[in-house]
Write a protein that holds these residues in place. Structure first.
Motif, mmCIF file in Angstrom:
data_model
loop_
_atom_site.group_PDB
_atom_site.id
_atom_site.type_symbol
_atom_site.label_atom_id
_atom_site.label_comp_id
_atom_site.label_asym_id
_atom_site.label_seq_id
_atom_site.Cartn_x
_atom_site.Cartn_y
_atom_site.Cartn_z
ATOM 1 N N GLU A 36 0.660 7.628 -11.246
ATOM 2 C CA GLU A 36 1.095 8.739 -10.243
ATOM 3 C C GLU A 36 1.164 7.984 -8.713
ATOM 4 O O GLU A 36 2.175 8.084 -8.010
ATOM 5 N N ARG A 37 0.413 6.933 -8.338
ATOM 6 C CA ARG A 37 0.320 6.499 -7.075
ATOM 7 C C ARG A 37 1.499 5.611 -6.919
ATOM 8 O O ARG A 37 2.361 5.629 -5.837
ATOM 9 N N VAL A 38 1.884 4.845 -8.017
ATOM 10 C CA VAL A 38 3.375 4.002 -7.894
ATOM 11 C C VAL A 38 4.347 4.893 -7.767
ATOM 12 O O VAL A 38 5.213 4.738 -6.848
ATOM 13 N N LEU A 39 4.373 5.960 -8.481
ATOM 14 C CA LEU A 39 5.780 6.559 -8.280
ATOM 15 C C LEU A 39 5.544 7.363 -6.924
ATOM 16 O O LEU A 39 6.835 7.935 -6.606
ATOM 17 N N SER A 40 4.643 7.723 -6.754
ATOM 18 C CA SER A 40 4.503 8.563 -5.218
ATOM 19 C C SER A 40 5.084 7.785 -4.160
ATOM 20 O O SER A 40 5.990 7.961 -3.368
ATOM 21 N N GLU A 41 4.660 6.495 -4.116
ATOM 22 C CA GLU A 41 5.215 5.519 -3.138
ATOM 23 C C GLU A 41 6.706 5.152 -3.552
ATOM 24 O O GLU A 41 7.373 4.936 -2.417
ATOM 25 N N ARG A 42 6.967 4.945 -4.728
ATOM 26 C CA ARG A 42 8.562 4.649 -4.952
ATOM 27 C C ARG A 42 9.558 5.772 -4.284
ATOM 28 O O ARG A 42 10.498 5.424 -3.846
ATOM 29 N N LEU A 43 9.007 6.907 -4.569
ATOM 30 C CA LEU A 43 9.797 8.287 -4.352
ATOM 31 C C LEU A 43 9.677 8.727 -2.862
ATOM 32 O O LEU A 43 10.364 9.617 -2.320
ATOM 33 N N ASN A 44 8.561 8.385 -2.235
ATOM 34 C CA ASN A 44 8.044 8.785 -0.905
ATOM 35 C C ASN A 44 7.722 10.503 -0.949
ATOM 36 O O ASN A 44 8.138 11.070 -0.126
ATOM 37 N N VAL A 45 7.159 10.617 -2.154
ATOM 38 C CA VAL A 45 6.670 12.000 -2.194
ATOM 39 C C VAL A 45 5.074 12.168 -2.458
ATOM 40 O O VAL A 45 4.649 11.230 -2.963
ATOM 41 N N GLY A 46 4.622 13.435 -2.301
ATOM 42 C CA GLY A 46 3.181 13.465 -2.542
ATOM 43 C C GLY A 46 2.908 13.086 -4.030
ATOM 44 O O GLY A 46 3.632 13.683 -4.904
ATOM 45 N N ARG A 47 1.602 12.938 -4.387
ATOM 46 C CA ARG A 47 1.098 12.796 -5.686
ATOM 47 C C ARG A 47 1.009 13.990 -6.372
ATOM 48 O O ARG A 47 1.241 13.999 -7.690
ATOM 49 N N SER A 48 0.918 15.006 -5.777
ATOM 50 C CA SER A 48 0.648 16.367 -6.478
ATOM 51 C C SER A 48 2.045 16.630 -7.008
ATOM 52 O O SER A 48 2.108 17.437 -8.108
#
Length: 215
Positions: A36-48
């Protein structure tokens, strides 16, 4: 862009990112997906937001989460219909009305199945729901619909319905009103009697009520 459209855009971006990652990195069923953290960083969106998108895909059986182990691509060859429906739902140019229509098709069929089966008509869940409605207890709309899909016994239909319900509208997450409680009680009573015509009529009246007040 309003909040609803913004959330939809984020959801679609996350799903598209996962699709591209699976394709370009040749991820096979059973392989681990980014955290979730990696995807959150790649997309620049919240982990929620990432977590909600992953949960929706998990409901469809396209990914699976292992406690303490991460998220993995599921073996979904036996669920081709689910994959097709998922692809349909997640296309940005598809009409939300099509999602409503498809969801209601599953609900009607589940009601017909229950009406034609005496064992299903006698399930205690119907009396429980009627009691709660008659005694003005708080009952969420999608709880009733979900119980109907579960009772019909079609697990694939339930899996598809869960995604359709989650994506179609937040209206289903609202509490039933006093007016619609009367309609739902009629639906459940007709269902218990096995009267398919009156059950479907009550269902259509309920859906029209929702369309006129919320959708």
């Amino acid at each position: 862009m309003d909040k609803k459209q913004e959330n939809k855009k984020i959801f679609l971006e996350i799903v598209q990112q996962l699709r591209e990652l699976i394709k370009h990195e040749n991820i096979q069923p059973g392989d681990k997906l980014p955290s979730e953290r990696v995807l959150s960083e790649r997309l620049n969106v919240g982990r929620s937001s990432v977590r909600e998108a992953l949960r929706s895909l998990e409901l469809l059986g396209l990914i699976e989460t292992r406690h303490g182990g991460g998220t993995f691509l599921a073996s979904f060859q036996s669920h081709q219909l689910v994959e097709i429906v998922a692809s349909f739902i997640l296309q940005e140019n598809k009409s939300i009305e099509d999602v409503h229509t498809t969801r209601k098709m599953h609900e009607r069929e589940a009601l017909r199945v229950i009406c034609s089966n005496e064992i299903l008509r006698r399930l205690p869940v119907w009396e429980s729901l009627i009691f709660r409605l008659e005694n003005d207890e708080e009952v969420v709309r999608d709880l009733i619909l979900r119980e109907i899909l579960i009772a019909s016994g079609n697990r694939l239909a339930l899996k598809i319905w869960l995604q359709l319900a989650a994506y179609s509208s937040k209206s289903l997450k609202k509490l039933t009103t006093e007016e619609e409680k009367i309609i739902i009680q009629k639906l459940l009573a007709s269902l218990q009697e096995g009267n398919e015509i009156e059950t479907i009529e009550a269902y259509e009246k309920w859906m029209m009520y929702l369309k006129n007040t919320d959708f």
